[in-house]
Scaffold this active site. Structure first.
Site, PDB file in Angstrom:
ATOM      1  N   TRP A  21     -24.744  25.375  23.101  1.00 62.33           N
ATOM      2  CA  TRP A  21     -24.549  24.941  21.700  1.00 62.33           C
ATOM      3  C   TRP A  21     -24.414  26.142  20.767  1.00 62.33           C
ATOM      4  O   TRP A  21     -25.110  27.143  20.960  1.00 62.33           O
ATOM      5  CB  TRP A  21     -25.731  24.083  21.239  1.00 62.33           C
ATOM      6  CG  TRP A  21     -25.625  23.594  19.835  1.00 62.33           C
ATOM      7  CD1 TRP A  21     -24.589  22.905  19.284  1.00 62.33           C
ATOM      8  CD2 TRP A  21     -26.604  23.750  18.784  1.00 62.33           C
ATOM      9  NE1 TRP A  21     -24.874  22.608  17.957  1.00 62.33           N
ATOM     10  CE2 TRP A  21     -26.096  23.120  17.638  1.00 62.33           C
ATOM     11  CE3 TRP A  21     -27.861  24.341  18.717  1.00 62.33           C
ATOM     12  CZ2 TRP A  21     -26.799  23.072  16.421  1.00 62.33           C
ATOM     13  CZ3 TRP A  21     -28.568  24.304  17.515  1.00 62.33           C
ATOM     14  CH2 TRP A  21     -28.037  23.677  16.386  1.00 62.33           C
ATOM     15  N   GLN A  27     -19.295  32.463  19.473  1.00 65.25           N
ATOM     16  CA  GLN A  27     -19.856  33.809  19.708  1.00 65.25           C
ATOM     17  C   GLN A  27     -19.603  34.307  21.135  1.00 65.25           C
ATOM     18  O   GLN A  27     -19.672  35.501  21.387  1.00 65.25           O
ATOM     19  CB  GLN A  27     -21.384  33.785  19.480  1.00 65.25           C
ATOM     20  CG  GLN A  27     -21.805  33.448  18.059  1.00 65.25           C
ATOM     21  CD  GLN A  27     -23.310  33.190  17.979  1.00 65.25           C
ATOM     22  OE1 GLN A  27     -23.813  32.257  18.580  1.00 65.25           O
ATOM     23  NE2 GLN A  27     -24.023  34.013  17.232  1.00 65.25           N
ATOM     24  N   TYR A  54     -19.762  19.980  21.646  1.00 68.90           N
ATOM     25  CA  TYR A  54     -19.998  21.391  21.324  1.00 68.90           C
ATOM     26  C   TYR A  54     -18.636  22.090  21.188  1.00 68.90           C
ATOM     27  O   TYR A  54     -17.821  22.092  22.115  1.00 68.90           O
ATOM     28  CB  TYR A  54     -20.828  22.093  22.405  1.00 68.90           C
ATOM     29  CG  TYR A  54     -22.277  21.621  22.504  1.00 68.90           C
ATOM     30  CD1 TYR A  54     -22.852  20.795  21.537  1.00 68.90           C
ATOM     31  CD2 TYR A  54     -23.077  22.021  23.564  1.00 68.90           C
ATOM     32  CE1 TYR A  54     -24.176  20.381  21.633  1.00 68.90           C
ATOM     33  CE2 TYR A  54     -24.410  21.609  23.669  1.00 68.90           C
ATOM     34  CZ  TYR A  54     -24.938  20.778  22.700  1.00 68.90           C
ATOM     35  OH  TYR A  54     -26.251  20.372  22.802  1.00 68.90           O
ATOM     36  N   GLN A 180     -33.826  14.411  26.170  1.00 70.31           N
ATOM     37  CA  GLN A 180     -33.653  15.787  25.684  1.00 70.31           C
ATOM     38  C   GLN A 180     -34.072  15.845  24.216  1.00 70.31           C
ATOM     39  O   GLN A 180     -33.277  15.570  23.326  1.00 70.31           O
ATOM     40  CB  GLN A 180     -32.198  16.245  25.866  1.00 70.31           C
ATOM     41  CG  GLN A 180     -32.059  17.716  25.564  1.00 70.31           C
ATOM     42  CD  GLN A 180     -30.736  18.321  25.974  1.00 70.31           C
ATOM     43  OE1 GLN A 180     -30.095  18.966  25.163  1.00 70.31           O
ATOM     44  NE2 GLN A 180     -30.302  18.134  27.207  1.00 70.31           N
ATOM     45  N   ALA A 213     -36.249  27.490  17.743  1.00 64.51           N
ATOM     46  CA  ALA A 213     -35.799  26.922  16.466  1.00 64.51           C
ATOM     47  C   ALA A 213     -34.616  27.735  15.935  1.00 64.51           C
ATOM     48  O   ALA A 213     -34.652  28.293  14.836  1.00 64.51           O
ATOM     49  CB  ALA A 213     -36.947  26.856  15.464  1.00 64.51           C
ATOM     50  N   ARG A 230     -27.371  33.588  13.948  1.00 66.32           N
ATOM     51  CA  ARG A 230     -26.945  32.187  13.789  1.00 66.32           C
ATOM     52  C   ARG A 230     -26.994  31.735  12.325  1.00 66.32           C
ATOM     53  O   ARG A 230     -26.097  31.042  11.865  1.00 66.32           O
ATOM     54  CB  ARG A 230     -27.796  31.259  14.660  1.00 66.32           C
ATOM     55  CG  ARG A 230     -27.314  29.827  14.582  1.00 66.32           C
ATOM     56  CD  ARG A 230     -28.078  28.911  15.509  1.00 66.32           C
ATOM     57  NE  ARG A 230     -27.797  29.173  16.911  1.00 66.32           N
ATOM     58  CZ  ARG A 230     -28.321  28.477  17.919  1.00 66.32           C
ATOM     59  NH1 ARG A 230     -29.145  27.474  17.651  1.00 66.32           N
ATOM     60  NH2 ARG A 230     -28.024  28.763  19.179  1.00 66.32           N
ATOM     61  N   GLY A 285     -31.130  29.434  24.577  1.00 67.49           N
ATOM     62  CA  GLY A 285     -29.781  29.803  24.141  1.00 67.49           C
ATOM     63  C   GLY A 285     -29.744  31.295  23.909  1.00 67.49           C
ATOM     64  O   GLY A 285     -30.766  31.893  23.569  1.00 67.49           O
TER      65      GLY A 285
HETATM   66  P1  NDP Z   1     -32.908  28.550  20.593  1.00 72.09           P
HETATM   67  O1  NDP Z   1     -33.751  27.857  19.595  1.00 72.09           O
HETATM   68  O2  NDP Z   1     -33.605  29.326  21.649  1.00 72.09           O
HETATM   69  O3  NDP Z   1     -31.881  29.475  19.802  1.00 72.09           O
HETATM   70  C1  NDP Z   1     -30.994  30.313  20.501  1.00 72.09           C
HETATM   71  C2  NDP Z   1     -30.411  31.343  19.550  1.00 72.09           C
HETATM   72  O4  NDP Z   1     -31.451  32.156  19.008  1.00 72.09           O
HETATM   73  C3  NDP Z   1     -29.469  32.276  20.257  1.00 72.09           C
HETATM   74  O5  NDP Z   1     -28.168  31.768  20.348  1.00 72.09           O
HETATM   75  C4  NDP Z   1     -29.560  33.510  19.382  1.00 72.09           C
HETATM   76  O6  NDP Z   1     -28.793  33.292  18.199  1.00 72.09           O
HETATM   77  C5  NDP Z   1     -31.040  33.531  19.021  1.00 72.09           C
HETATM   78  N1  NDP Z   1     -31.871  34.210  20.019  1.00 72.09           N
HETATM   79  C6  NDP Z   1     -32.055  33.844  21.331  1.00 72.09           C
HETATM   80  N2  NDP Z   1     -32.897  34.689  21.936  1.00 72.09           N
HETATM   81  C7  NDP Z   1     -33.283  35.592  21.015  1.00 72.09           C
HETATM   82  C8  NDP Z   1     -34.149  36.692  21.054  1.00 72.09           C
HETATM   83  N3  NDP Z   1     -34.793  37.023  22.175  1.00 72.09           N
HETATM   84  N4  NDP Z   1     -34.316  37.433  19.914  1.00 72.09           N
HETATM   85  C9  NDP Z   1     -33.666  37.093  18.783  1.00 72.09           C
HETATM   86  N5  NDP Z   1     -32.807  36.050  18.679  1.00 72.09           N
HETATM   87  C10 NDP Z   1     -32.623  35.289  19.795  1.00 72.09           C
HETATM   88  O7  NDP Z   1     -32.000  27.509  21.368  1.00 72.09           O
HETATM   89  P2  NDP Z   1     -30.688  26.676  20.877  1.00 72.09           P
HETATM   90  O8  NDP Z   1     -30.860  26.167  19.507  1.00 72.09           O
HETATM   91  O9  NDP Z   1     -29.494  27.513  21.174  1.00 72.09           O
HETATM   92  O10 NDP Z   1     -30.779  25.468  21.876  1.00 72.09           O
HETATM   93  C11 NDP Z   1     -30.736  25.702  23.288  1.00 72.09           C
HETATM   94  C12 NDP Z   1     -29.850  24.676  23.937  1.00 72.09           C
HETATM   95  O11 NDP Z   1     -30.424  23.383  23.753  1.00 72.09           O
HETATM   96  C13 NDP Z   1     -28.433  24.555  23.364  1.00 72.09           C
HETATM   97  O12 NDP Z   1     -27.556  25.518  23.838  1.00 72.09           O
HETATM   98  C14 NDP Z   1     -28.069  23.168  23.837  1.00 72.09           C
HETATM   99  O13 NDP Z   1     -27.681  23.232  25.182  1.00 72.09           O
HETATM  100  C15 NDP Z   1     -29.393  22.419  23.699  1.00 72.09           C
HETATM  101  N6  NDP Z   1     -29.432  21.669  22.427  1.00 72.09           N
HETATM  102  C16 NDP Z   1     -29.444  20.309  22.492  1.00 72.09           C
HETATM  103  C17 NDP Z   1     -29.456  19.545  21.358  1.00 72.09           C
HETATM  104  C18 NDP Z   1     -29.471  18.063  21.464  1.00 72.09           C
HETATM  105  O14 NDP Z   1     -29.307  17.377  20.447  1.00 72.09           O
HETATM  106  N7  NDP Z   1     -29.634  17.506  22.629  1.00 72.09           N
HETATM  107  C19 NDP Z   1     -29.436  20.152  20.015  1.00 72.09           C
HETATM  108  C20 NDP Z   1     -29.466  21.596  20.056  1.00 72.09           C
HETATM  109  C21 NDP Z   1     -29.483  22.313  21.225  1.00 72.09           C
HETATM  110  P3  NDP Z   1     -28.131  34.482  17.321  1.00 72.09           P
HETATM  111  O15 NDP Z   1     -28.065  35.723  18.151  1.00 72.09           O
HETATM  112  O16 NDP Z   1     -26.791  33.949  16.958  1.00 72.09           O
HETATM  113  O17 NDP Z   1     -29.031  34.610  16.134  1.00 72.09           O
END
Ligand code: NDP
Length: 326
Positions: A21, A27, A54, A180, A213, A230, A285
């Site tokens: 997502w 990106q 997505y 989920q 988050a 993000r 993510g």
């Molecule tokens: P997170 O809350 O873990 O956020 C991930 C984002 O945080 C990354 O893309 C990056 O963004 C930043 N990040 C990750 N690791 C680090 C780190 N170590 N240090 C600093 N920044 C970091 O998870 P997501 O919100 O991406 O959700 C995970 C997955 O869950 C999604 O890919 C999707 O598959 C699923 N999902 C499902 C939903 C549903 O409705 N069922 C809704 C949302 C997600 P950046 O570098 O751009 O700041």
């Protein structure tokens, strides 16, 4: 890597998994997706989460192209997709879980992913306009046809999940196996309270989302919004509104606790999700390889989450909890 059963199903998922997502399409391109999926797979990750909507289908195309490059044995990994929002504007093509949409959606996703089947397929949100029985029947048929192996829900209430399960039970249809939900230090109640009875009663598995988050719990937003993160992406301004100042400050307060345990705040926040035995897998993510590498180290902190550490985490997060309630 640790592997956990998806609720009471026999299939096992890695305790940490990787989703697409936001990242895939805006990106992360095919080459970067393949690199990060390979790094995750090499560390034992066996589940890759996706959804039809997505990047309007592009995320599935990117994952499909990456899988083709990687050439892994199909038995060695799981892929998911999710349906509800749709990709077109017709009355039967968006915001629905009706049979016509679902039957076409699965074929579209399989074509974009280049797969014969997905392992997990989800109803991405509940649909108040379609009778539950119609949706359960259609999802069961998708599984019976071999185009998916297990079906489940995302962001459904406990009552809706139980209703779907009971319809399937009564009609001898395939039952929903997993939900989920969002789960993190900032969103706990569904997983910890509302779903409480479902784990034992129906053997519900959980594939939880946004453990950081959207990156907030890494603490990186405490001093402003870094370029390329993000919250700086066009179209994601709504995320800034969701997390007010006290939340960003509370996230930064996880830093000292994490460092004492020999980890980082992001690892601590992910470990906190994984320590819940009802969570089958924490879907992480990453927009770049260094984040993935860091996040995959989170499981090492799980045994260090003693009662005392958990209490300190709760104390650090208390101002965030009240700010989110306001
Ligand atoms: P997170 O809350 O873990 O956020 C991930 C984002 O945080 C990354 O893309 C990056 O963004 C930043 N990040 C990750 N690791 C680090 C780190 N170590 N240090 C600093 N920044 C970091 O998870 P997501 O919100 O991406 O959700 C995970 C997955 O869950 C999604 O890919 C999707 O598959 C699923 N999902 C499902 C939903 C549903 O409705 N069922 C809704 C949302 C997600 P950046 O570098 O751009 O700041």
């Amino acid at each position: 890597m640790e592997y956990r059963r998806l609720g009471n199903a026999g299939v096992k998922v890695s305790a940490l998994s990787l989703g697409s997502w936001v990242t895939y399409g805006s990106q992360v391109d095919v080459a970067a997706a393949a690199d990060m999926m390979a790094a995750a797979y090499d560390r034992g990750v066996n589940f890759f989460d996706n959804a039809e909507n997505y990047a309007a289908g592009r995320s599935e195309e990117i994952m499909g192209a990456a899988l083709k490059r990687l050439g892994w044995r199909r038995a060695s990994y799981l892929v998911s997709t999710k349906f509800y929002w749709g990709l077109a504007d017709g009355p039967n093509e968006k915001n629905t879980l009706n049979r016509k949409y679902l039957m076409q959606a699965i074929d579209g996703s399989l074509a974009r992913l280049g797969l014969d089947y997905v392992d997990l397929v989800y109803c991405h949100r509940p649909d108040p306009d379609t009778p539950m029985e119609e949706t359960v029947w259609a999802m069961s048929d998708i599984v019976a046809s071999g185009r998916a192996l297990y079906w489940g829900t995302s962001e459904w209430s406990a009552e809706q999940i139980r209703q779907a399960w009971e319809i399937a039970d009564r009609r001898n249809l395939r039952k929903p196996q997993m939900e989920q939900p969002q789960y993190s230090l900032l969103f706990r109640d569904k997983v910890e309270k509302e779903f409480g009875r479902l784990y034992g009663d129906i053997g519900l598995g959980l594939t939880t989302w946004s453990p950081l988050a959207s990156g907030v719990l890494s603490g990186k937003y405490a001093k402003g919004i870094p370029d390329g993160s993000r919250l700086a992406l066009p179209g994601y301004g709504w995320l800034k509104e969701r997390y007010p100042e006290p939340v960003l400050r509370a996230a930064a307060a996880l830093g000292p606790i994490a460092r004492e345990l020999g980890g980082t705040p992001a690892q601590l926040a992910i470990a906190w999700c994984a320590r819940n035995p009802n969570v089958s897998t924490v879907i992480t993510g990453a927009s770049r390889p260094a984040q993935l590498e860091e996040n995959l180290g989170a499981l090492e902190l799980v045994p260090k989450l003693t009662g005392e550490v958990m209490a300190r985490i709760d104390e650090a997060m208390a101002p965030a909890a009240s700010a989110m309630r306001d």
